[in-house]
Design an enzyme around this catalytic site. Structure first.
Site, PDB file in Angstrom:
ATOM      1  N   THR A  85       0.841  -1.191   0.000  1.00 26.59           N
ATOM      2  CA  THR A  85       0.000   0.000   0.000  1.00 26.59           C
ATOM      3  C   THR A  85       0.875   1.240   0.000  1.00 26.59           C
ATOM      4  OG1 THR A  85      -1.985   0.962   1.007  1.00 26.59           O
ATOM      5  CG2 THR A  85      -0.247   0.262   2.525  1.00 26.59           C
TER       6      THR A  85
ATOM      7  N   CYS B 262      -2.331   8.504   6.248  1.00 24.79           N
ATOM      8  CA  CYS B 262      -2.961   7.261   6.701  1.00 24.79           C
ATOM      9  C   CYS B 262      -1.900   6.335   7.302  1.00 24.79           C
ATOM     10  CB  CYS B 262      -3.648   6.565   5.540  1.00 24.79           C
ATOM     11  SG  CYS B 262      -5.004   7.514   4.826  1.00 24.79           S
TER      12      CYS B 262
ATOM     13  N   HIS C 263      -5.187  -0.318   5.345  1.00 24.58           N
ATOM     14  CA  HIS C 263      -4.809   1.079   5.070  1.00 24.58           C
ATOM     15  C   HIS C 263      -5.876   1.952   5.725  1.00 24.58           C
ATOM     16  CE1 HIS C 263      -3.416   4.200   1.864  1.00 24.58           C
ATOM     17  NE2 HIS C 263      -4.092   4.834   2.819  1.00 24.58           N
TER      18      HIS C 263
END
Lengths: 213, 160
Positions: free
Chosen positions: B28, B33, B50
């Site tokens: 990811t 985040c 995520h």
């Protein structure tokens, strides 16, 4: 799940305002680089969070970008993004040298990108400000910050820019433009990403507008 | 549930998660985040989420978007791949503040803090951490080995 930020009629009204912004930015950029340029405002997109992070491209390759924070009646940010080669074309244009001469991001090249972002964003915002419906002279201005330059993963950048809207919704709104210089498309993208508070403003402003239509 | 467990290597997008067993890579790209990787070394079961925000505040439609729903959902999805109880460890990355804008100020730190607190509560040890700063990250979890690698543009990648 239907939590789209704006209804269809509101989107159309917003797109009309953004077209005015793109037209003025085209004029300003033409003057700045001394060549005919055309900035075309694409349709405003309302995407799921999952899909939003690929708007600047799939894959994990880093991109270059300049970001401007917006305050005032419309908060959020504008981002001028480009791959290395397309961004370095700017320096070649501004220094009136053959394309491909600039090969890395030195002070001159970075400065060219930052100043171009400044000019394009300010022209865009000025036009939006004038075209915004129901504006009063006493309403707050749109105030851009100085642009910042960086090089990072495209998805990481978009994620960061969308964080304000992501806190309020599972869908996000963003507007994107395409560029042509001297009749040739260049791979620059200008993103306008309102923050969560501005989404409320946009809904209110264009709700009145569409009610009147 | 936003779980995408089958096709590897899996790119996990904002607010999604994936679990898998034995082989392949989950990856990811992160800004503010936080990526939460859980792994059972004996059974080679791994998962990666995520997460976008610290608290769901009762929202249930997108469990992988929030720390407080993502971690339990990730554990549950991983446990479904094994008949025996899993022994999980965690590695987390992300939580950057990429610019001096107000847009995501402090959300990165809040995501990291919330992740660490919930993992402690659930007694899942955090064995690796690469958080904060001002740059985006690419995070990959190798499901065969449990190795989590973090890369930043312009820097050498590191294992955490």
């Amino acid at each position: 799940m239907n939590d789209l930020p704006l209804a269809e009629a509101q989107l159309l009204a917003l797109e009309a305002v953004l077209r005015a912004g793109a037209a003025e930015a085209s004029h300003a950029l033409s003057n700045w680089i001394g060549k005919p340029t055309e900035i075309t405002s694409d349709a405003v997109q309302q995407l799921s969070l999952h899909d939003s992070t690929s708007v600047l491209g799939e894959g994990d390759e880093p991109i270059c970008f300049c970001i401007v924070e917006l305050a005032g009646v419309l908060g959020g940010c504008m981002i001028l993004a480009f791959d290395d080669a397309s961004g370095l074309v700017l320096a070649d244009l501004l220094l009136d040298q053959p394309r491909g001469t600039a090969s890395e991001w030195g002070d001159m090249e970075t400065s060219a990108a930052l100043e171009t972002t400044n000019i394009v964003c300010c022209a865009y915002l000025n036009a939006i400000s004038r075209a915004f419906p129901h504006r009063e002279a006493s309403d707050p201005e749109m105030v851009p910050s100085p642009p910042q330059f960086s090089r990072d993963y495209a998805s990481s950048l978009v994620e960061f820019a969308l964080m304000g809207q992501a806190a309020a919704s599972d869908h996000v709104l963003l507007a994107q433009t395409q560029f042509q210089i001297d009749g040739e498309p260049v791979d620059w993208k200008l993103l306008l990403v309102p923050d969560a508070e501005s989404m409320t403003t946009l809904r209110d402003v264009f709700s009145s507008e569409t009610d009147l239509a | 549930m936003s779980t995408r467990p089958t096709i590897l290597p899996a790119a996990i997008r904002m607010g999604e998660m994936a679990v898998a067993q034995s082989g392949g890579v989950l990856r990811t790209l992160l800004g503010s985040c936080v990526g939460i990787a859980l792994y059972d070394r004996r059974r080679r079961v791994g998962g990666l989420a995520h997460v976008v925000l610290p608290e769901s505040r009762g929202k249930t439609e997108t469990p992988a978007k929030f720390v407080d729903t993502a971690i339990p959902a990730l554990v549950e999805a991983m446990q479904a791949l094994s008949e025996e109880p899993l022994r999980l460890s965690a590695r987390i990355a992300g939580g950057a503040q990429m610019f001096k804008t107000s847009v995501a100020r402090r959300i990165g730190d809040q995501n990291v803090d919330a992740s660490e607190a919930l993992l402690r509560t659930m007694r899942i040890p955090i064995v690796g951490r690469h958080c904060g700063g001002s740059k985006g990250r690419r995070m990959t979890l190798d499901l065969a080995t449990g190795v989590v690698r973090v890369e930043i543009v312009g820097c050498e990648g590191v294992e955490i």
